[in-house]
Design an enzyme around this catalytic site. Structure first.
Site, PDB file in Angstrom:
ATOM      1  N   LYS A   1      17.413  55.683  46.603  1.00 53.42           N
ATOM      2  CA  LYS A   1      17.169  56.494  45.515  1.00 53.42           C
ATOM      3  C   LYS A   1      18.203  56.230  44.501  1.00 53.42           C
ATOM      4  O   LYS A   1      19.269  55.400  44.593  1.00 53.42           O
ATOM      5  CB  LYS A   1      17.080  57.814  45.745  1.00 53.42           C
ATOM      6  CG  LYS A   1      16.034  58.273  46.581  1.00 53.42           C
ATOM      7  CD  LYS A   1      14.678  57.787  46.286  1.00 53.42           C
ATOM      8  CE  LYS A   1      13.657  58.371  46.797  1.00 53.42           C
ATOM      9  NZ  LYS A   1      13.238  58.255  48.412  1.00 53.42           N
TER      10      LYS A   1
HETATM   11  C1  LIG Z   1      12.054  59.253  49.044  1.00 55.91           C
HETATM   12  C2  LIG Z   1      11.023  60.322  48.646  1.00 55.91           C
HETATM   13  C3  LIG Z   1      10.650  61.617  49.284  1.00 55.91           C
HETATM   14  C4  LIG Z   1      11.500  61.838  50.632  1.00 55.91           C
HETATM   15  O1  LIG Z   1      13.070  61.894  50.254  1.00 55.91           O
HETATM   16  P1  LIG Z   1      13.638  62.459  51.428  1.00 55.91           P
HETATM   17  O2  LIG Z   1      15.214  62.737  50.722  1.00 55.91           O
HETATM   18  O3  LIG Z   1      14.055  60.949  52.372  1.00 55.91           O
HETATM   19  O4  LIG Z   1      13.297  63.387  52.375  1.00 55.91           O
HETATM   20  C5  LIG Z   1       9.911  62.304  49.014  1.00 55.91           C
HETATM   21  N1  LIG Z   1       9.030  62.034  47.880  1.00 55.91           N
HETATM   22  C6  LIG Z   1       9.224  60.856  47.252  1.00 55.91           C
HETATM   23  C7  LIG Z   1       8.094  60.482  46.107  1.00 55.91           C
HETATM   24  C8  LIG Z   1      10.127  59.941  47.460  1.00 55.91           C
HETATM   25  O5  LIG Z   1      10.203  58.618  47.204  1.00 55.91           O
END
Ligand SMILES: *Cc1c(COP(=O)(O)O)cnc(C)c1O
Length: 391
Positions: A176
């Protein structure tokens, strides 16, 4: 290899982690609290609650808002599976909604309206690619008495992320815009909802771990069925370093996206880029929509051979076997078409402008070759394909 995404981690994070190790307090403590305050400030919120992941945060947000078994929640299918899974965790039913179009791959207001029924309780929107969804979703929810939740996993640091939702959840997973390894953050419009999330992340206990460290004799109650979804000091320390850099990193993502826009335009491929240059965004990924009928796997392979990694966002959630067996009749033609044609190119602040030119040149070459290697998949060539081959 130019990677689709790459975390930026260095000496500062290492030093911050070392500080935690020598401090003698490694579980949730004052750094987590400070991270919450800094995060809330960045998103113009009064407070925030750090959690172990965005997925955990979505689960708690739905619980705290009172989404229950029997409720239906409108969700995108063009998202990561966690968005829909969280709805299942609370016993509610995800109802998949199609996207607007290939140039606006966001949840479609009209399709959502047609899927509202007496059991509909909430809408869960996702800021695809970091591009913020239409603020009209707030009015959509208000007119129907629905809750609105933002999955802002892609949108950390974007001004306006969290502005419309009853609750908003961010992700700090490794790919992210900023990372803590694993981690997430929850915002909520109603302070009582945020407090419920705070309690639920720690077993439903009425006294926090930091208070108990300072005053172990404090009695506590367990008032609700909570979870252990806490963040720890190691992650918060990394998060505090990362969040200080985030505005500059997101600005760089924007510049790189502009370079992509220019280079794609020069290569006659601007039509493949969704959203326009004025769309508010955290520029999380660089998605392209290839002309119909091209061999996307072959194009990805050609790019890989030239040192360019690509990926796909996303295989539609309603087509995963878990959901296909649950709701076999769901058809989302625009989502399915988009998912077949989408190709995600490298985008992260470590790239330079020359890297972007390399990627676009590789893509243009792969598209030209794709016409001769694997001309058409399923039926006649589309106009888009003809135009592309002509170029
Ligand atoms: C990465 C992601 C998640 C999950 O995030 P985590 O922190 O790994 O649980 C949920 N929704 C979207 C759209 C994502 O890209």
């Amino acid at each position: 290899m130019l990677l689709v995404s790459e975390p930026i981690l260095g000496q500062e994070e290492a030093a911050a982690v070392a500080d935690v190790i020598t401090s003698g307090w490694i579980s949730m403590g004052r750094r987590v609290r400070e991270f919450e305050r800094v995060f809330a400030d960045l998103h113009a919120a009064t407070d925030a609650v750090a959690v172990s992941s965005c997925t955990a945060g979505l689960h708690l947000a739905l619980l705290a808002l009172g989404v229950r078994p029997g409720d239906e929640v409108l969700v995108p299918s063009l998202t990561f599976a966690a968005t829909a899974n969280a709805v299942r965790y609370v016993g509610a039913t995800p109802v998949f909604v199609d996207i607007v179009s290939s140039s606006t791959p966001h949840l479609c207001l009209a399709d959502a309206a047609s899927k509202c029924g007496p059991r509909t309780k909430a809408v869960l929107v996702m800021h695809y690619g970091g591009y913020l969804v239409d603020p009209a979703w707030r009015a959509f929810a208000d007119e129907r008495g629905l809750l609105l939740i933002e999955d802002a996993a892609h949108a950390t640091g974007a001004a306006g992320a969290g502005a419309i939702g009853d609750a908003t959840v961010f992700s700090f997973y490794g790919n992210k815009n900023m990372t803590t390894g694993e981690g997430g953050m929850v915002l909520a419009r109603d302070p009582a909802v945020l407090e419920a999330v705070r309690t639920l992340r720690s077993h439903g206990m009425t006294v926090s771990t930091i208070d108990r460290q300072q005053r172990p004799e404090l009695p506590y109650d367990v008032a609700a069925l909570g979870y252990n979804y806490r963040m720890d000091e190691v992650r918060a320390a990394i998060g505090l370093v990362q969040i200080a850099h985030l505005p500059a990193w997101n600005a760089r993502r924007r510049q790189l996206t502009d370079v992509y826009r220019r280079e794609l335009d020069r290569a006659g491929l601007i039509g493949t880029l969704p959203f326009d240059s004025s769309w508010p965004s955290a520029y999380h990924i660089l998605p392209l929509v290839l002309p119909r009928g091209l061999d996307r796997a072959g194009i990805a392979e050609a790019l890989r051979a030239n040192g360019v990694q690509t990926s796909g966002h996303y295989p539609p959630v309603h087509r995963f076997s878990l959901y296909a067996s649950l709701c076999p009749d769901v058809r989302l033609p625009r989502t399915e078409d988009f998912a077949r044609r989408e190709l995600t190119l490298p985008l992260h602040p470590k790239l330079d402008d020359t890297d972007v030119r390399t990627v676009v040149a590789g893509l243009a070459a792969a598209l030209r070759d794709a016409a001769t290697i694997s001309p058409y998949q399923g039926g006649a060539p589309s106009d888009e394909h003809r135009a592309c081959v002509a170029r």
